[in-house]
Scaffold this active site. Sequence first.
Site, mmCIF file in Angstrom:
data_model
loop_
_atom_site.group_PDB
_atom_site.id
_atom_site.type_symbol
_atom_site.label_atom_id
_atom_site.label_comp_id
_atom_site.label_asym_id
_atom_site.label_seq_id
_atom_site.Cartn_x
_atom_site.Cartn_y
_atom_site.Cartn_z
ATOM 1 C CG HIS A 207 0.492 14.739 8.743
ATOM 2 N ND1 HIS A 207 1.741 14.931 9.047
ATOM 3 C CD2 HIS A 207 -0.064 14.115 9.650
ATOM 4 C CE1 HIS A 207 1.870 14.509 10.407
ATOM 5 N NE2 HIS A 207 0.629 14.187 10.724
HETATM 6 C C1 UD1 Z 1 -2.926 9.915 10.829
HETATM 7 C C2 UD1 Z 1 -3.118 10.096 12.198
HETATM 8 C C3 UD1 Z 1 -2.433 11.324 12.619
HETATM 9 C C4 UD1 Z 1 -0.810 11.004 12.615
HETATM 10 C C5 UD1 Z 1 -0.667 10.641 11.026
HETATM 11 C C6 UD1 Z 1 0.856 10.219 10.900
HETATM 12 C C7 UD1 Z 1 -5.516 9.770 13.036
HETATM 13 C C8 UD1 Z 1 -6.831 10.351 13.340
HETATM 14 N N1 UD1 Z 1 -4.464 10.371 12.461
HETATM 15 O O1 UD1 Z 1 -3.234 10.859 10.045
HETATM 16 O O2 UD1 Z 1 -2.657 11.539 14.151
HETATM 17 O O3 UD1 Z 1 -0.149 12.160 12.870
HETATM 18 O O4 UD1 Z 1 -1.495 9.411 10.896
HETATM 19 O O5 UD1 Z 1 1.174 10.150 9.269
HETATM 20 O O6 UD1 Z 1 -5.361 8.569 13.381
HETATM 21 N N2 UD1 Z 1 -3.824 7.604 2.716
HETATM 22 C C9 UD1 Z 1 -3.292 6.930 1.655
HETATM 23 N N3 UD1 Z 1 -2.175 6.131 1.966
HETATM 24 C C10 UD1 Z 1 -1.889 5.598 3.173
HETATM 25 C C11 UD1 Z 1 -2.363 6.269 4.435
HETATM 26 C C12 UD1 Z 1 -3.327 7.229 4.207
HETATM 27 O O7 UD1 Z 1 -3.177 7.031 0.727
HETATM 28 O O8 UD1 Z 1 -0.973 4.555 3.550
HETATM 29 C C13 UD1 Z 1 -4.593 8.692 2.669
HETATM 30 C C14 UD1 Z 1 -5.995 8.232 2.692
HETATM 31 O O9 UD1 Z 1 -6.675 8.674 1.598
HETATM 32 C C15 UD1 Z 1 -6.778 8.859 3.937
HETATM 33 C C16 UD1 Z 1 -5.592 9.789 4.373
HETATM 34 O O10 UD1 Z 1 -4.649 9.679 3.717
HETATM 35 O O11 UD1 Z 1 -7.846 9.091 3.691
HETATM 36 C C17 UD1 Z 1 -5.493 10.100 5.728
HETATM 37 O O12 UD1 Z 1 -5.037 8.826 6.361
HETATM 38 P P1 UD1 Z 1 -5.485 8.664 7.811
HETATM 39 O O13 UD1 Z 1 -4.644 7.584 8.489
HETATM 40 O O14 UD1 Z 1 -7.066 8.468 7.787
HETATM 41 O O15 UD1 Z 1 -5.102 9.908 8.649
HETATM 42 P P2 UD1 Z 1 -3.454 10.635 8.572
HETATM 43 O O16 UD1 Z 1 -3.980 12.112 7.866
HETATM 44 O O17 UD1 Z 1 -2.671 9.691 7.756
HETATM 45 N N1 UDP Z 2 8.966 10.287 8.418
HETATM 46 C C1 UDP Z 2 9.563 9.660 7.476
HETATM 47 N N2 UDP Z 2 9.367 9.942 6.081
HETATM 48 C C2 UDP Z 2 8.633 10.837 5.886
HETATM 49 C C3 UDP Z 2 8.065 11.998 6.751
HETATM 50 C C4 UDP Z 2 8.294 11.437 8.051
HETATM 51 O O1 UDP Z 2 10.077 8.483 7.886
HETATM 52 O O2 UDP Z 2 8.603 11.309 4.596
HETATM 53 C C5 UDP Z 2 9.107 10.057 10.092
HETATM 54 C C6 UDP Z 2 9.494 10.897 10.963
HETATM 55 O O3 UDP Z 2 11.167 11.161 10.918
HETATM 56 C C7 UDP Z 2 8.897 10.611 12.210
HETATM 57 C C8 UDP Z 2 7.703 9.922 11.704
HETATM 58 O O4 UDP Z 2 7.657 9.670 10.540
HETATM 59 O O5 UDP Z 2 9.797 9.464 12.688
HETATM 60 C C9 UDP Z 2 6.580 10.987 11.880
HETATM 61 O O6 UDP Z 2 5.418 10.491 11.220
HETATM 62 P P1 UDP Z 2 4.396 11.792 11.074
HETATM 63 O O7 UDP Z 2 4.794 13.120 10.705
HETATM 64 O O8 UDP Z 2 3.558 11.180 9.911
HETATM 65 O O9 UDP Z 2 3.233 11.354 12.245
HETATM 66 P P2 UDP Z 2 3.308 12.205 13.572
HETATM 67 O O10 UDP Z 2 4.617 12.157 14.452
HETATM 68 O O11 UDP Z 2 3.011 13.710 13.314
HETATM 69 O O12 UDP Z 2 2.186 11.483 14.210
#
Ligand code: UD1
Ligand code: UDP
Length: 366
Positions: A207
């Site tokens: 991601h």
């Molecule tokens: C965010 C965090 C990242 C973390 C990740 C965990 C920031 C800058 N980034 O990234 O550090 O590793 O979460 O998963 O805070 N979206 C949906 N449904 C949701 C959430 C997101 O459709 O429930 C889509 C939206 O289109 C959005 C995109 O995902 O634009 C990104 O979501 P966002 O929370 O901005 O950043 P992540 O890539 O999820």
């Molecule tokens: N995770 C989950 N389901 C998924 C993918 C990840 O429960 O389909 C859990 C994973 O085991 C960990 C957390 O989500 O506990 C990590 O989240 P993510 O990778 O989105 O964020 P990051 O740690 O990179 O910020």
Amino acid sequence: MKKVLSIVGARPNFIKIAPLDKAFRKYRKEVKHLICHTGQHFDNAMSSVFFEELGLPKPDFYLGVGSGSHAAQTAKIMLELEKVLEIEQPDMIIVPGDVNSTLASALVASKMGIPIAHIEAGLRSFDRTMPEEINRIVTDVVSDLLFVSEHSGIRNLRDEGIEENRIYFVGNIMIDSLEEHYEIIESNPVVSTMGLERDQYILATFHRPNNVDDNKSLADLLKCLTRLAEKRPVVFPVHPRTRNNIQTFGLNVNLHPNLILTEPLGYIEFLSLMRYAELVVTDSGGIQEETTYLGVQCITVRKNTERPVTIDVGTNQLVGTDLERVEKVALEILSGNTKAGRIPELWDGKTAKRITEIIVDYLAKK
Ligand code: UD1
Ligand code: UDP
């Protein structure tokens, strides 16, 4: 009675705050622990499933900010959170991790003179092109209690001139969640219901903007996973950012019957798949740590990591973003050339206990 407000927004935050909420129950006569969900992540599969599975109560406040550019998302959280803090006047806020919700909350509280505790402080990738690195640095600067999960965090904070009496080495709170649910993770049937065999499949997650926001990078990544699927089934639960980009770029995901794409999975099923995987290929922060704890082989498809203990001590290998190299290292692991690892210091399931003791003591002295 003191009031403490934890602020969470994204999937990994929920996993980090669940053990803390439980640990605060011991102090219910001294501390009222409230939870605010910013709404950064909002899909059921990214949010409510974790509240249900980890026994988190419904958040006391929901800001409903949703997605947006960095500035828009951060600003919306700040505006909405300020209203909550003005009414509630907590004695402290707690922010976990490095997401935009973490940064926005720390900025608001610091300007209002509310003490801040940062869980997972001090981690540094030394790569300021990552939004998380900016979030970490700024959050640490304004936080009062810095709870550190690995030794590198202590060194980084010292190097940045943070006073020693703000730094607490408490271990890794994600591991508290994992230890607590270990039995149901082990006995979950997801491996067999997906038609997989233990230690005979690969689990993948991606991601990071660097890997999935560019058409060619994402297409190449899918091709790399396809080549691995020729050797072992590859289970790929797709993060919404990645799902949206696959759609926008019009990429074909039906490349091989053994490349199995799913929705993001709930915590228990995902951890069960991780527990029994032969190999995990990822760019996640938290997954580097969970694989190290479980002793599962992990390849991190990034140029750097803010979690070096998983490389120095654990089973993680940082291979960069050259996908030929990723494939080469993966094949070596599948042929038995695995990396031995140990569990890092204080990743023992007692981190939430340590944190709550320190917070209760801090608040009693104020
Ligand atoms: C965010 C965090 C990242 C973390 C990740 C965990 C920031 C800058 N980034 O990234 O550090 O590793 O979460 O998963 O805070 N979206 C949906 N449904 C949701 C959430 C997101 O459709 O429930 C889509 C939206 O289109 C959005 C995109 O995902 O634009 C990104 O979501 P966002 O929370 O901005 O950043 P992540 O890539 O999820
Ligand atoms: N995770 C989950 N389901 C998924 C993918 C990840 O429960 O389909 C859990 C994973 O085991 C960990 C957390 O989500 O506990 C990590 O989240 P993510 O990778 O989105 O964020 P990051 O740690 O990179 O910020």
